[in-house]
Scaffold this motif. Structure first.
Motif, PDB file in Angstrom:
ATOM      1  N   TYR A 113       9.763   5.750  -4.114  1.00 40.74           N
ATOM      2  CA  TYR A 113       8.942   5.145  -3.072  1.00 40.74           C
ATOM      3  C   TYR A 113       9.789   4.961  -1.822  1.00 40.74           C
ATOM      4  CZ  TYR A 113      11.369   0.694  -3.324  1.00 40.74           C
ATOM      5  OH  TYR A 113      12.314  -0.288  -3.257  1.00 40.74           O
ATOM      6  N   SER A 114       9.121   4.792  -0.711  1.00 43.77           N
ATOM      7  CA  SER A 114       9.806   4.487   0.544  1.00 43.77           C
ATOM      8  C   SER A 114       8.823   3.786   1.469  1.00 43.77           C
ATOM      9  CB  SER A 114      10.334   5.773   1.205  1.00 43.77           C
ATOM     10  OG  SER A 114      11.000   5.467   2.413  1.00 43.77           O
ATOM     11  N   THR A 115       9.284   2.711   2.086  1.00 38.71           N
ATOM     12  CA  THR A 115       8.437   1.969   3.018  1.00 38.71           C
ATOM     13  C   THR A 115       9.340   1.220   3.987  1.00 38.71           C
ATOM     14  OG1 THR A 115       6.647   0.357   3.205  1.00 38.71           O
ATOM     15  CG2 THR A 115       8.318  -0.081   1.537  1.00 38.71           C
TER      16      THR A 115
ATOM     17  N   ALA B 192       0.839  -1.204   0.000  1.00 39.87           N
ATOM     18  CA  ALA B 192       0.000   0.000   0.000  1.00 39.87           C
ATOM     19  C   ALA B 192       0.878   1.261   0.000  1.00 39.87           C
ATOM     20  CB  ALA B 192      -0.928  -0.007   1.207  1.00 39.87           C
ATOM     21  N   ASP B 193       1.981   1.220   0.772  1.00 41.38           N
ATOM     22  CA  ASP B 193       2.904   2.361   0.779  1.00 41.38           C
ATOM     23  C   ASP B 193       3.455   2.616  -0.615  1.00 41.38           C
ATOM     24  OD1 ASP B 193       2.519   2.606   3.477  1.00 41.38           O
ATOM     25  OD2 ASP B 193       4.427   1.709   4.063  1.00 41.38           O
ATOM     26  N   CYS B 194       3.877   1.558  -1.293  1.00 39.98           N
ATOM     27  CA  CYS B 194       4.454   1.706  -2.641  1.00 39.98           C
ATOM     28  C   CYS B 194       3.421   2.231  -3.624  1.00 39.98           C
ATOM     29  CB  CYS B 194       5.016   0.363  -3.118  1.00 39.98           C
ATOM     30  SG  CYS B 194       6.444  -0.167  -2.177  1.00 39.98           S
TER      31      CYS B 194
ATOM     32  N   ASP C 262      13.175   0.485   3.119  1.00 40.71           N
ATOM     33  CA  ASP C 262      13.322   0.175   1.691  1.00 40.71           C
ATOM     34  C   ASP C 262      12.914   1.415   0.892  1.00 40.71           C
ATOM     35  OD1 ASP C 262      13.100  -0.702  -0.900  1.00 40.71           O
ATOM     36  OD2 ASP C 262      11.787  -2.397  -0.462  1.00 40.71           O
ATOM     37  N   SER C 263      13.887   2.042   0.228  1.00 37.12           N
ATOM     38  CA  SER C 263      13.618   3.232  -0.583  1.00 37.12           C
ATOM     39  C   SER C 263      14.180   3.011  -1.984  1.00 37.12           C
ATOM     40  CB  SER C 263      14.275   4.477   0.033  1.00 37.12           C
ATOM     41  OG  SER C 263      13.817   4.670   1.355  1.00 37.12           O
ATOM     42  N   GLY C 264      13.527   3.568  -2.971  1.00 30.64           N
ATOM     43  CA  GLY C 264      14.007   3.354  -4.335  1.00 30.64           C
ATOM     44  C   GLY C 264      13.396   4.301  -5.337  1.00 30.64           C
TER      45      GLY C 264
END
Length: 616
Positions: free
Chosen positions: A25-27, A12-14, A43-45
């Motif tokens: 994104y970041s979660t 859902a975050d992504c 996890d960020s990208g």
């Protein structure tokens, strides 16, 4: 790699981050470690594209376990503080049919709320003004729960909670406070600490029977699902172990005979013997692969039945042609009995019905010792289903038979008997599962009766629609063999062969050359389309088209050829020559404008028939 409970939130975050074209994104979530512990990662990208146009995501993973654990500890502390407050509020909620205040200093108790009925039951909470729960527990709570209730909710137990600083405690137990039947009850205690050291505990009771039953049902369902998954996993592991053996056996024969043939290149008889054994092993390997693929189609619900008119008698003859070599090897006595009044012409899936019967008959042959007896009886049933007729196919043998335990699970996937008499017999344990599923798709079933050491009887019942058309018998194709290709009268004609695999291309070219044909090759659908467009009309007598190819696949190429405004674009025969061999794959080739379908590995008899049909 995400810890399953955290996966929905991470996804859902992504999704939220990627909305409106945002590339980053970041979660954060937990990941399981090899030692069974969990670590928190950030996890960020960023999403980007390669020069070739492919989408990739560059990601950075940071270990934030220490920070997250500190944060979680703080949150838990806040949560416990709030929970104490909420528990106090909830104690006056109508869900609690009993609320009692206990003074831990002198052991006195004050009832704050009692049920409107059965108040007499709760008066026994006190004796001479002192809190005493034991009489009520002994009389109105389940014996298996009594000791635990007294351990925690007697006056000494409550004082121990204060000493151990257990602010809140809850226990689920069974009681008969409002009737003769036991109901699930939640027993809670909340410690109230005053600044002057004066301590009290609030006790509450509430009915949780329906919620508890629901929870128990869900737990049972989860346990059953877990047990089923565990059993399926064990069965599949056992299946993979057997498959490893069963696949390596023919592969060993193929590789071994190939090596032997290479050492006897001048010995024609030896090479022919090696090639015959390679062919036998290859056919067995292909049968293993087909069974596994069929089972995968059944489990995914994608196995479909075709409806075509066919003759029961003709289908039975084809079946006999398939099993005769096995019967001759083991010198079995085989009898076929067909009811005289049997309606022969029907609508249904001849291939799948033949597969159903072949699976049962192959087992009968495998598990019947040499010189045994096997029979097949075909008759109509008295039952009808809508506009269909019931057909019974009864297969009996006097083979090794089965015990009742294995007979009960013979239709389970991957099931094979553990018996010294069967350990050397190859098979996947899927044949009977596939047969039963085909029977069910034809609105029927399969029944089995077996006696260990005496033999087995299988009765397969299927329902087929009668058909009035009298089918004319067609001459069978010549026996399979490469020499038969030279008998085809199409020498000198041009064939367009579209194939991207080098080895498959080499095999097809050699077969076509042996038939006297001239070959133009193409490595993909687009190249084949270009070569067809560049050639004068009428150049090609036949197009052999692979399906799965780069640049342009075979279906797209066939549609493009049929759409060309040239003289022979609509009439040139196009035959799919592909490893896509399921019924829906065959239907897709016909919808793309192809004339016929030839499955790989190439069957020489079918290859001969196709060349004879389209090139002459």
């Amino acid at each position: 790699m995400v810890y399953p409970p955290d996966l929905p939130r991470a996804l859902a975050d992504c999704n939220e981050c990627f909305k409106d074209g945002n590339p980053t994104y970041s979660t954060k979530y937990r990941v399981p470690c090899k030692d069974g512990s969990l670590k928190w990662v950030m996890d960020s990208g960023r999403k980007t594209k390669t020069p070739e146009g492919n989408t990739i995501i560059n990601s950075i993973y940071l270990d934030i376990t220490k920070d997250e654990e500190a944060r979680q500890s703080e949150l838990n502390h806040e949560r416990r503080t709030k929970q104490q407050y909420y528990d106090l509020l909830s104690s006056i909620n109508s869900n609690y049919y009993f609320i009692y205040l206990v003074n831990l200093e002198d052991g006195s108790g004050i009832p704050l709320r009692l049920p409107e009925t059965e108040c007499a039951v709760f008066t026994s909470y006190s004796t001479n003004g002192l809190y005493d729960i034991e009489p009520l527990v002994r009389s109105h709570f389940h014996p298996d729960d009594s000791a635990k209730i007294l351990e925690h909710f007697s006056l000494s137990g409550l004082r121990r909670q204060k000493k151990d600083r257990h602010i809140d405690f809850a226990l689920e137990c069974r009681s008969r406070l409002f009737g003769s039947e036991y109901r699930w009850t939640a027993f809670n205690s909340t410690l109230l600490a005053q600044s002057d050291g004066y301590h009290q505990i609030i006790l509450t009771l509430r009915d949780i029977h329906e919620d508890k039953l629901k929870e128990l049902r869900e737990q049972q369902a989860l346990q059953e699902a877990f047990d089923a998954a565990k059993a399926a996993n064990m069965a599949k592991n056992e299946f993979l172990s057997r498959m490893s053996h069963d696949i390596r056996t023919p592969m060993n024969a193929i590789m071994g005979m190939t090596a032997i043939a290479g050492k006897y290149l001048d010995d024609k008889d030896r090479i022919q013997d090696c090639l015959a054994k390679i062919t036998t092993a290859s056919n067995h390997l292909l049968n293993l692969i087909n069974e596994v693929l069929d089972m995968a189609k059944i489990e995914s619900g994608k196995l479909n039945l075709l409806e075509e008119d066919f003759s029961i008698s003709a289908m039975l003859q084809e079946l006999l042609d398939l099993i005769n070599p096995q019967l001759l090897v083991k010198k079995h006595h085989f009898t076929l009995t067909k009811a005289p009044e049997l309606r022969d012409n029907v609508l249904g899936d001849k291939l799948r019905l033949k597969q159903l019967l072949l699976n049962i008959l192959s087992n009968a042959i495998k598990y019947t010792p040499p010189y045994g007896s096997i029979s097949l009886e075909v008759r109509e049933t008295h039952s009808r289903l809508h506009d269909t007729i019931g057909y019974e196919f009864i297969i009996t043998d006097n083979g090794i038979g089965m015990d009742s335990e294995f007979a009960a699970k013979i239709f389970e996937p991957f099931a094979r008997a553990s018996d010294s008499r069967t350990s050397e017999i190859e098979g996947t344990g899927l044949g009977m599962t596939i047969a039963l599923n085909i029977a069910r798709m034809m609105n029927g079933t399969i029944d089995v009766q077996s006696t260990l050491g005496k033999g087995s009887a299988f009765k397969a019942t299927v329902y087929l629609r009668p058909h009035q058309q009298i089918r004319s018998s067609k001459a069978s194709a010549p026996a399979a063999g490469i020499d038969s290709l030279q008998e085809i009268s199409c020498r000198g004609k041009q064939v367009l062969l579209v194939e991207d695999n080098e080895l498959n291309l080499e095999i097809a070219v050699e077969l076509l050359k042996y038939a006297g044909l001239n070959i133009t090759t193409a490595k993909n659908g687009l190249e084949g389309l270009d070569k067809f467009k560049a050639a004068p009309p009428g150049t090609y007598a036949l197009i052999l088209m692979d399906i799965q190819m780069p640049v342009m696949n075979g279906l797209e190429a066939a549609k493009a050829i049929r759409a060309l405004p040239v003289k022979d674009a609509q009439t040139v025969p196009i035959v799919a020559m592909t490893a896509n061999a399921f019924p829906e794959d065959i239907a897709a080739t016909l919808q793309a404008g192809m004339n016929e379908h030839l499955s790989k590995p190439i069957d020489l008899e079918q290859f001969h028939s196709i060349l004879q049909k389209w090139c002459q």
